[in-house]
Design a protein around this motif. Structure first.
Motif, PDB file in Angstrom:
ATOM      1  N   PHE A  93       0.849  -1.191   0.000  1.00 28.69           N
ATOM      2  CA  PHE A  93       0.000   0.000   0.000  1.00 28.69           C
ATOM      3  C   PHE A  93       0.885   1.243   0.000  1.00 28.69           C
ATOM      4  CE2 PHE A  93      -2.900   3.213   1.386  1.00 28.69           C
ATOM      5  CZ  PHE A  93      -4.177   2.772   1.097  1.00 28.69           C
ATOM      6  N   ASP A  94       0.945   1.907  -1.135  1.00 28.03           N
ATOM      7  CA  ASP A  94       1.643   3.189  -1.234  1.00 28.03           C
ATOM      8  C   ASP A  94       0.658   4.271  -0.814  1.00 28.03           C
ATOM      9  OD1 ASP A  94       2.785   5.628  -2.124  1.00 28.03           O
ATOM     10  OD2 ASP A  94       3.913   4.580  -3.686  1.00 28.03           O
ATOM     11  N   ILE A  95       1.034   5.068   0.174  1.00 32.02           N
ATOM     12  CA  ILE A  95       0.110   6.064   0.710  1.00 32.02           C
ATOM     13  C   ILE A  95      -0.309   7.085  -0.341  1.00 32.02           C
ATOM     14  CG2 ILE A  95       1.790   7.753   1.536  1.00 32.02           C
ATOM     15  CD1 ILE A  95      -1.318   6.461   3.470  1.00 32.02           C
ATOM     16  N   ASP A  96       0.458   7.194  -1.453  1.00 32.46           N
ATOM     17  CA  ASP A  96       0.046   8.160  -2.469  1.00 32.46           C
ATOM     18  C   ASP A  96      -1.126   7.684  -3.313  1.00 32.46           C
ATOM     19  OD1 ASP A  96       0.974   6.704  -4.768  1.00 32.46           O
ATOM     20  OD2 ASP A  96       2.928   7.651  -4.687  1.00 32.46           O
ATOM     21  N   VAL A  97      -1.639   6.480  -3.051  1.00 29.08           N
ATOM     22  CA  VAL A  97      -2.916   6.094  -3.664  1.00 29.08           C
ATOM     23  C   VAL A  97      -4.038   6.988  -3.148  1.00 29.08           C
ATOM     24  CG1 VAL A  97      -3.671   4.354  -1.966  1.00 29.08           C
ATOM     25  CG2 VAL A  97      -4.303   4.100  -4.375  1.00 29.08           C
ATOM     26  N   CYS A  98      -3.825   7.558  -1.976  1.00 30.05           N
ATOM     27  CA  CYS A  98      -4.795   8.495  -1.411  1.00 30.05           C
ATOM     28  C   CYS A  98      -4.551   9.901  -1.964  1.00 30.05           C
ATOM     29  CB  CYS A  98      -4.699   8.514   0.116  1.00 30.05           C
ATOM     30  SG  CYS A  98      -5.077   6.916   0.870  1.00 30.05           S
ATOM     31  N   ASP A  99      -5.610  10.632  -2.112  1.00 28.48           N
ATOM     32  CA  ASP A  99      -5.507  11.992  -2.627  1.00 28.48           C
ATOM     33  C   ASP A  99      -4.640  12.838  -1.699  1.00 28.48           C
ATOM     34  OD1 ASP A  99      -7.132  13.849  -4.711  1.00 28.48           O
ATOM     35  OD2 ASP A  99      -6.693  14.963  -2.879  1.00 28.48           O
ATOM     36  N   PRO A 100      -3.846  13.768  -2.250  1.00 33.28           N
ATOM     37  CA  PRO A 100      -3.017  14.605  -1.385  1.00 33.28           C
ATOM     38  C   PRO A 100      -3.797  15.458  -0.396  1.00 33.28           C
ATOM     39  CG  PRO A 100      -2.602  15.080  -3.724  1.00 33.28           C
ATOM     40  CD  PRO A 100      -3.554  13.952  -3.673  1.00 33.28           C
ATOM     41  N   ALA A 101      -5.099  15.613  -0.614  1.00 36.00           N
ATOM     42  CA  ALA A 101      -5.907  16.292   0.398  1.00 36.00           C
ATOM     43  C   ALA A 101      -5.963  15.487   1.686  1.00 36.00           C
ATOM     44  CB  ALA A 101      -7.330  16.516  -0.124  1.00 36.00           C
ATOM     45  N   TYR A 102      -5.811  14.158   1.585  1.00 36.21           N
ATOM     46  CA  TYR A 102      -5.870  13.260   2.734  1.00 36.21           C
ATOM     47  C   TYR A 102      -4.491  12.727   3.121  1.00 36.21           C
ATOM     48  CZ  TYR A 102     -10.772  13.400   1.484  1.00 36.21           C
ATOM     49  OH  TYR A 102     -12.030  13.834   1.185  1.00 36.21           O
TER      50      TYR A 102
END
Length: 325
Positions: free
Chosen positions: A242-251
């Motif tokens: 799980f690469d955290i950049d799968v989440c939007d940079p807002a989150y």
């Protein structure tokens, strides 16, 4: 199921000692360097020598441990008490070599090999995504070719960067070449943003991977995508990266290669929880870069996703042993 008084490893009681006191470990778990008796272990790999843009992920495990201090004992979404079902501890960090990817890989392999041989499932916090390759090597020695669920905004299938074959963007190209993963039972989820060429996604699909673009996820929804992923794994031993950049940079602004238009924190948690029932053999979460974080929101999200990983293992154990919370 063991009760708290029977357990060797259990988080510190945050109703008796404030969360800002004592040694900082993941979820306030006990620290040990001995994997004997554990079911799962939190392990940090504070290395970012594989990045090709902005660094800082070497500080990820430290930040995520801080971000985990508010985690509690019961997961209501999965209806499990992970630290009562499982023996879990924080095993500290691998002794990385900051200026050497090769020597860091050697150290990771040695440490993870010992953990796996002890029957312990590694729950790893990076570090950049290059640390996943030695993890996959060691897991595949035990389980053979594995199914990979890779959550990321990038495919990480690049041939090389600046002539270097081992970077955080080449990890799954190398894993595929080395026969560590079965692409027909694997998927890249959350892919988005600009690409080097129109061939990138096509090449991944021709190799056998399922590629879930963010446009598809938005169109069909989280639940439908997760159902498809579970079917695709088909009972194989499964590794989640799980690469955290799968989440939007807002989150999740605290990452080295942010891409707009990603998962919300709620969607990320829902997707991970939806994987319950798979046979997991390892997890990693990577690319948390605290210098770019704001208010610890990336580190806190990462800590909660890692907590969900541990809860998935506990859910499996609880289901198969007849335990109930």
């Amino acid at each position: 199921m063991s009760s708290r008084v029977d357990k060797r490893y259990y988080p510190a009681d945050s109703l008796k000692t404030p969360r800002f006191t004592g040694p900082i470990t993941f979820a306030r778990l006990p620290y040990t360097r001995d994997p004997a008796g554990l079911d799962a272990a939190f392990i940090g790999i504070p290395f970012d020598g594989g990045v090709v843009f902005r660094s800082g992920a070497r500080l990820g495990p430290l930040a995520v441990r801080n971000g985990s201090l508010l985690l509690r004992l019961y997961n209501p979404a999965l209806r499990v008490k992970p630290f009562e079902v499982l023996e879990v501890a924080d095993m500290g960090d691998v002794a990385v070599v900051p200026n050497s990817l090769e020597r860091t890989y050697e150290n990771v392999s040695q440490e993870i090999s010992a953990v796996l041989k002890a029957g312990v499932t590694p729950v790893v916090c990076g570090g950049d995504h290059s640390i996943t390759l030695p993890l996959l090597r060691e897991v595949s020695k035990i389980h053979g070719k594995i199914a990979l669920l890779h959550f990321d905004s990038h495919l990480d299938l690049v041939e090389s960067h600046f002539g270097q074959r081992y970077t955080h963007g080449t990890v799954f190209r190398r894993a595929l070449e080395e026969g560590l993963i079965d692409p027909e039972h694997s998927a890249h989820i959350g892919i988005r943003g600009s690409l080097f060429s129109e061939e990138e996604v096509l090449e991944a699909e021709e190799a056998g991977f399922r590629v879930v673009m963010m446009e598809e996820l938005e169109r069909v929804g989280v639940e439908a995508v997760v159902r498809d992923l579970v079917r695709r794994v088909e009972g194989l031993p499964c590794y989640v990266s799980f690469d955290i950049d799968v989440c939007d940079p807002a989150y999740a602004p605290g990452t080295g290669t942010p891409e707009v238009g990603g998962l919300t924190s709620r969607e990320a948690l829902s997707m991970v929880r939806g994987l319950k029932g798979l046979r997991f053999v390892g997890f990693d979460l990577v690319e948390v870069s605290p210098p770019y974080d704001h208010g610890e929101i990336t580190a806190i999200l990462a800590a909660n996703i890692l907590y969900e990983f541990i809860s998935l293992l506990a859910w499996w154990r609880q289901k198969n042993s007849g335990c109930r919370v």
